[in-house]
Design a protein around this motif. Structure first.
Motif, PDB file in Angstrom:
ATOM      1  N   LYS A 143       0.789  -1.215   0.105  1.00  0.00           N
ATOM      2  CA  LYS A 143      -0.019   0.038  -0.111  1.00  0.00           C
ATOM      3  C   LYS A 143       0.815   1.065  -0.046  1.00  0.00           C
ATOM      4  O   LYS A 143       0.555   2.061  -0.765  1.00  0.00           O
ATOM      5  CB  LYS A 143      -1.078  -0.050   1.043  1.00  0.00           C
ATOM      6  CG  LYS A 143      -1.981   1.321   1.130  1.00  0.00           C
ATOM      7  CD  LYS A 143      -2.740   1.307   2.246  1.00  0.00           C
ATOM      8  CE  LYS A 143      -3.893   2.445   2.139  1.00  0.00           C
ATOM      9  NZ  LYS A 143      -3.206   3.655   1.861  1.00  0.00           N
ATOM     10  N   HIS A 146       2.090   1.753  -3.372  1.00  0.00           N
ATOM     11  CA  HIS A 146       0.996   2.015  -4.259  1.00  0.00           C
ATOM     12  C   HIS A 146       0.649   3.664  -4.079  1.00  0.00           C
ATOM     13  O   HIS A 146       0.607   4.351  -4.943  1.00  0.00           O
ATOM     14  CB  HIS A 146      -0.417   1.395  -4.044  1.00  0.00           C
ATOM     15  CG  HIS A 146      -1.327   0.969  -4.918  1.00  0.00           C
ATOM     16  ND1 HIS A 146      -2.228   2.038  -5.309  1.00  0.00           N
ATOM     17  CD2 HIS A 146      -1.337  -0.044  -5.797  1.00  0.00           C
ATOM     18  CE1 HIS A 146      -3.038   1.731  -6.293  1.00  0.00           C
ATOM     19  NE2 HIS A 146      -2.480   0.338  -6.545  1.00  0.00           N
ATOM     20  N   ASP A 147       0.871   4.098  -2.879  1.00  0.00           N
ATOM     21  CA  ASP A 147       0.386   5.592  -2.542  1.00  0.00           C
ATOM     22  C   ASP A 147       1.407   6.329  -2.862  1.00  0.00           C
ATOM     23  O   ASP A 147       1.372   7.454  -3.520  1.00  0.00           O
ATOM     24  CB  ASP A 147      -0.092   5.763  -1.255  1.00  0.00           C
ATOM     25  CG  ASP A 147      -1.222   5.136  -0.548  1.00  0.00           C
ATOM     26  OD1 ASP A 147      -2.084   4.346  -1.458  1.00  0.00           O
ATOM     27  OD2 ASP A 147      -1.335   4.802   0.741  1.00  0.00           O
ATOM     28  N   ASP A 150       1.222   6.862  -6.537  1.00  0.00           N
ATOM     29  CA  ASP A 150       0.024   7.083  -7.110  1.00  0.00           C
ATOM     30  C   ASP A 150      -0.532   6.078  -8.304  1.00  0.00           C
ATOM     31  O   ASP A 150      -0.971   6.406  -9.508  1.00  0.00           O
ATOM     32  CB  ASP A 150      -0.189   8.366  -7.540  1.00  0.00           C
ATOM     33  CG  ASP A 150      -1.643   8.999  -7.692  1.00  0.00           C
ATOM     34  OD1 ASP A 150      -2.457   8.384  -7.141  1.00  0.00           O
ATOM     35  OD2 ASP A 150      -1.876  10.078  -8.565  1.00  0.00           O
TER      36      ASP A 150
END
Length: 197
Positions: A143, A146-147, A150
């Motif tokens: 995550k 992923h963040d 973006d």
């Protein structure tokens, strides 16, 4: 137990003859922190991934390529588990391996992770052929990656590959140094192959 002291060659003791990049491939943690992977060499390694087979030629692999010293490298390194952070900062390149699990029309791609694995395997063998070493990792916060980049919801961060030149094993923490020099082991073919008649 035999301790390996010369890490420049850890050729596998194979039960059948293999091409050198396969027999010579192993996963070090001691990378040379000053080594650089030239742009053309990196391009060649990624070209090998490009030509991997995939279901319906969907080519669902995506890669985030980050060289040591860049902001992208720091983002990937920061998302790793501490065990991996302890050594991966010396690699010349980190690559986040992503699977596009849903196509542009919203249909599931059930073989995307498998196809990505084939692309990463091609990349790994080509890197070995180029005189480099790789190490695959699963210890990271998907995550966070992923963040940080973006990424689209259709992309799954599956693994991270380190690429670089061999470094000094004595720079590793003791527990990692022990693993680095331990003998290579594999199951025999009979332990995992069933021949159907």
């Amino acid at each position: 137990m035999t301790i390996v002291t010369d890490l420049t060659s850890r050729k596998a003791d194979t039960a059948a003859p293999l091409i050198d990049p396969l027999a010579d491939r192993w996963s070090p943690r001691a990378f040379d922190p000053a080594a650089v992977v030239e742009t053309e060499t990196l391009r060649t390694i990624l070209e090998a991934a490009r030509w991997a087979p995939s279901a319906n030629n969907s080519q669902p692999w995506r890669f985030i390529v980050a060289r040591r010293g860049t902001a992208a490298f720091t983002k990937l390194h920061d998302a790793m588990a501490g065990f991996n952070q302890a050594w991966a900062d010396s690699a010349a390149v980190l690559i986040a391996n992503l699977a596009e699990t849903v196509d542009a029309e919203g249909r599931e791609r059930p073989w995307a992770r498998y196809d990505l694995g084939q692309a990463v395997a091609h990349l790994t063998v080509q890197a070995q052929h180029e005189g480099l070493h790789t190490h695959q990792m699963g210890g990271f916060d998907a995550k966070a990656i992923h963040d940080a980049f973006d990424l689209a919801d259709s992309l799954e961060v599956v693994s991270i590959t380190t690429i670089g030149a061999l470094g000094d094993v004595d720079r590793l923490p003791e527990v990692l140094r022990e693993r680095e020099v331990a003998p290579r082991q594999r199951k025999t073919l009979d332990e995992f192959v069933t021949v159907g008649e």
